[in-house]
Write a protein that holds these residues in place. Structure first.
Motif, PDB file in Angstrom:
ATOM      1  N   PRO A   1      55.179  41.271  41.919  1.00  0.00           N
ATOM      2  CA  PRO A   1      55.902  40.013  41.799  1.00  0.00           C
ATOM      3  C   PRO A   1      55.056  38.784  42.146  1.00  0.00           C
ATOM      4  CG  PRO A   1      57.254  41.616  42.948  1.00  0.00           C
ATOM      5  CD  PRO A   1      55.885  42.221  42.797  1.00  0.00           C
ATOM      6  N   ASP A   2      54.138  38.930  43.091  1.00  0.00           N
ATOM      7  CA  ASP A   2      53.293  37.804  43.487  1.00  0.00           C
ATOM      8  C   ASP A   2      52.108  38.324  44.293  1.00  0.00           C
ATOM      9  OD1 ASP A   2      54.162  38.131  46.242  1.00  0.00           O
ATOM     10  OD2 ASP A   2      55.967  37.017  45.708  1.00  0.00           O
ATOM     11  N   SER A   3      51.198  37.436  44.646  1.00  0.00           N
ATOM     12  CA  SER A   3      49.973  37.854  45.330  1.00  0.00           C
ATOM     13  C   SER A   3      50.236  38.412  46.727  1.00  0.00           C
ATOM     14  CB  SER A   3      48.975  36.696  45.394  1.00  0.00           C
ATOM     15  OG  SER A   3      49.520  35.598  46.079  1.00  0.00           O
ATOM     16  N   GLN A   4      51.254  37.947  47.384  1.00  0.00           N
ATOM     17  CA  GLN A   4      51.560  38.483  48.713  1.00  0.00           C
ATOM     18  C   GLN A   4      51.996  39.948  48.630  1.00  0.00           C
ATOM     19  OE1 GLN A   4      50.973  36.794  51.691  1.00  0.00           O
ATOM     20  NE2 GLN A   4      51.134  38.906  52.391  1.00  0.00           N
ATOM     21  N   HIS A   5      52.779  40.291  47.616  1.00  0.00           N
ATOM     22  CA  HIS A   5      53.218  41.678  47.448  1.00  0.00           C
ATOM     23  C   HIS A   5      52.038  42.618  47.203  1.00  0.00           C
ATOM     24  CE1 HIS A   5      57.290  40.062  47.075  1.00  0.00           C
ATOM     25  NE2 HIS A   5      57.714  41.302  47.274  1.00  0.00           N
ATOM     26  N   VAL A   6      51.080  42.192  46.363  1.00  0.00           N
ATOM     27  CA  VAL A   6      49.937  43.077  46.098  1.00  0.00           C
ATOM     28  C   VAL A   6      49.085  43.236  47.342  1.00  0.00           C
ATOM     29  CG1 VAL A   6      48.323  41.337  45.190  1.00  0.00           C
ATOM     30  CG2 VAL A   6      48.125  43.717  44.468  1.00  0.00           C
ATOM     31  N   ARG A   7      48.905  42.185  48.112  1.00  0.00           N
ATOM     32  CA  ARG A   7      48.123  42.287  49.340  1.00  0.00           C
ATOM     33  C   ARG A   7      48.829  43.169  50.375  1.00  0.00           C
ATOM     34  NH1 ARG A   7      46.665  37.691  46.974  1.00  0.00           N
ATOM     35  NH2 ARG A   7      44.459  37.101  47.028  1.00  0.00           N
ATOM     36  N   ASP A   8      50.126  43.026  50.470  1.00  0.00           N
ATOM     37  CA  ASP A   8      50.888  43.866  51.404  1.00  0.00           C
ATOM     38  C   ASP A   8      50.788  45.341  50.999  1.00  0.00           C
ATOM     39  OD1 ASP A   8      51.617  41.602  52.805  1.00  0.00           O
ATOM     40  OD2 ASP A   8      53.650  41.525  51.978  1.00  0.00           O
ATOM     41  N   TRP A   9      50.873  45.623  49.707  1.00  0.00           N
ATOM     42  CA  TRP A   9      50.740  47.006  49.226  1.00  0.00           C
ATOM     43  C   TRP A   9      49.349  47.540  49.524  1.00  0.00           C
ATOM     44  CZ3 TRP A   9      47.455  48.196  44.976  1.00  0.00           C
ATOM     45  CH2 TRP A   9      47.421  49.557  44.653  1.00  0.00           C
ATOM     46  N   TYR A  10      48.316  46.782  49.204  1.00  0.00           N
ATOM     47  CA  TYR A  10      46.943  47.248  49.375  1.00  0.00           C
ATOM     48  C   TYR A  10      46.622  47.526  50.841  1.00  0.00           C
ATOM     49  CZ  TYR A  10      41.916  47.617  48.748  1.00  0.00           C
ATOM     50  OH  TYR A  10      40.623  48.074  48.737  1.00  0.00           O
ATOM     51  N   ARG A  11      47.192  46.758  51.731  1.00  0.00           N
ATOM     52  CA  ARG A  11      46.947  46.927  53.167  1.00  0.00           C
ATOM     53  C   ARG A  11      47.933  47.884  53.833  1.00  0.00           C
ATOM     54  NH1 ARG A  11      46.487  40.648  53.137  1.00  0.00           N
ATOM     55  NH2 ARG A  11      44.292  40.398  52.624  1.00  0.00           N
ATOM     56  N   SER A  12      48.881  48.381  53.079  1.00  0.00           N
ATOM     57  CA  SER A  12      49.937  49.219  53.659  1.00  0.00           C
ATOM     58  C   SER A  12      49.412  50.585  54.068  1.00  0.00           C
ATOM     59  CB  SER A  12      51.085  49.399  52.664  1.00  0.00           C
ATOM     60  OG  SER A  12      50.690  50.250  51.597  1.00  0.00           O
TER      61      SER A  12
ATOM     62  N   ASP B   1      35.937  48.646  40.185  1.00  0.00           N
ATOM     63  CA  ASP B   1      36.098  47.291  40.701  1.00  0.00           C
ATOM     64  C   ASP B   1      37.587  47.077  40.894  1.00  0.00           C
ATOM     65  OD1 ASP B   1      33.316  46.540  40.419  1.00  0.00           O
ATOM     66  OD2 ASP B   1      33.690  46.436  38.272  1.00  0.00           O
ATOM     67  N   VAL B   2      37.954  46.482  41.992  1.00  0.00           N
ATOM     68  CA  VAL B   2      39.348  46.161  42.258  1.00  0.00           C
ATOM     69  C   VAL B   2      39.432  44.647  42.404  1.00  0.00           C
ATOM     70  CG1 VAL B   2      41.274  46.424  43.864  1.00  0.00           C
ATOM     71  CG2 VAL B   2      39.753  48.365  43.410  1.00  0.00           C
ATOM     72  N   ILE B   3      40.292  44.044  41.625  1.00  0.00           N
ATOM     73  CA  ILE B   3      40.467  42.595  41.701  1.00  0.00           C
ATOM     74  C   ILE B   3      41.951  42.277  41.772  1.00  0.00           C
ATOM     75  CG2 ILE B   3      38.313  42.102  40.460  1.00  0.00           C
ATOM     76  CD1 ILE B   3      40.041  41.474  37.983  1.00  0.00           C
ATOM     77  N   PHE B   4      42.257  41.199  42.421  1.00  0.00           N
ATOM     78  CA  PHE B   4      43.606  40.638  42.409  1.00  0.00           C
ATOM     79  C   PHE B   4      43.502  39.352  41.595  1.00  0.00           C
ATOM     80  CE2 PHE B   4      44.256  42.303  47.012  1.00  0.00           C
ATOM     81  CZ  PHE B   4      44.385  43.587  46.553  1.00  0.00           C
ATOM     82  N   VAL B   5      44.378  39.185  40.635  1.00  0.00           N
ATOM     83  CA  VAL B   5      44.334  37.989  39.790  1.00  0.00           C
ATOM     84  C   VAL B   5      45.749  37.487  39.558  1.00  0.00           C
ATOM     85  CG1 VAL B   5      44.322  39.366  37.659  1.00  0.00           C
ATOM     86  CG2 VAL B   5      43.431  37.041  37.623  1.00  0.00           C
ATOM     87  N   ASP B   6      45.907  36.178  39.616  1.00  0.00           N
ATOM     88  CA  ASP B   6      47.204  35.584  39.331  1.00  0.00           C
ATOM     89  C   ASP B   6      47.439  35.578  37.832  1.00  0.00           C
ATOM     90  OD1 ASP B   6      47.842  35.044  41.983  1.00  0.00           O
ATOM     91  OD2 ASP B   6      46.876  33.086  41.939  1.00  0.00           O
ATOM     92  N   GLY B   7      48.632  35.899  37.434  1.00  0.00           N
ATOM     93  CA  GLY B   7      49.001  35.866  36.023  1.00  0.00           C
ATOM     94  C   GLY B   7      49.398  34.466  35.611  1.00  0.00           C
ATOM     95  N   VAL B   8      49.988  34.363  34.449  1.00  0.00           N
ATOM     96  CA  VAL B   8      50.435  33.079  33.916  1.00  0.00           C
ATOM     97  C   VAL B   8      51.943  33.110  33.728  1.00  0.00           C
ATOM     98  CG1 VAL B   8      48.249  32.589  32.775  1.00  0.00           C
ATOM     99  CG2 VAL B   8      50.030  33.804  31.521  1.00  0.00           C
TER     100      VAL B   8
END
Length: 80
Positions: free
Chosen positions: A32-43, A62-69
């Motif tokens: 849903p947003d960048s905070q959710h992906v970071r929370d998942w990755y650090r979980s 390679d693992v990247i986090f990128v904001d969508g449009v």
């Protein structure tokens, strides 16, 4: 991923390379947003249940986090 709102958009599948080279497989996971992906990755669920170790010991990636449009989106929104 589900508790963090994540879902696979692309998970492997055939890749047709039409320009340059592509080194392998592609996995795209949407959150849903960048905070959710970071929370998942650090979980604990991701970090400590073999997922991270399995990936890092068995593949080069390679693992990247990128904001969508936002939709609708036009290329000129970011190029112009």
């Amino acid at each position: 991923m589900a508790p963090f709102g994540g879902r696979f958009v692309v998970h492997g599948g055939d890749v047709e390379v039409v320009e340059n080279n592509w080194p392998g497989h592609l996995i795209v996971i949407e959150f849903p947003d960048s905070q959710h992906v970071r929370d998942w990755y650090r979980s604990r669920a991701y970090q400590y249940q073999q997922n991270l170790e399995l990936r890092t010991h068995n593949s080069e990636s390679d693992v990247i986090f990128v904001d969508g449009v936002e939709h609708p989106h036009k290329a000129m929104d970011v190029l112009g």
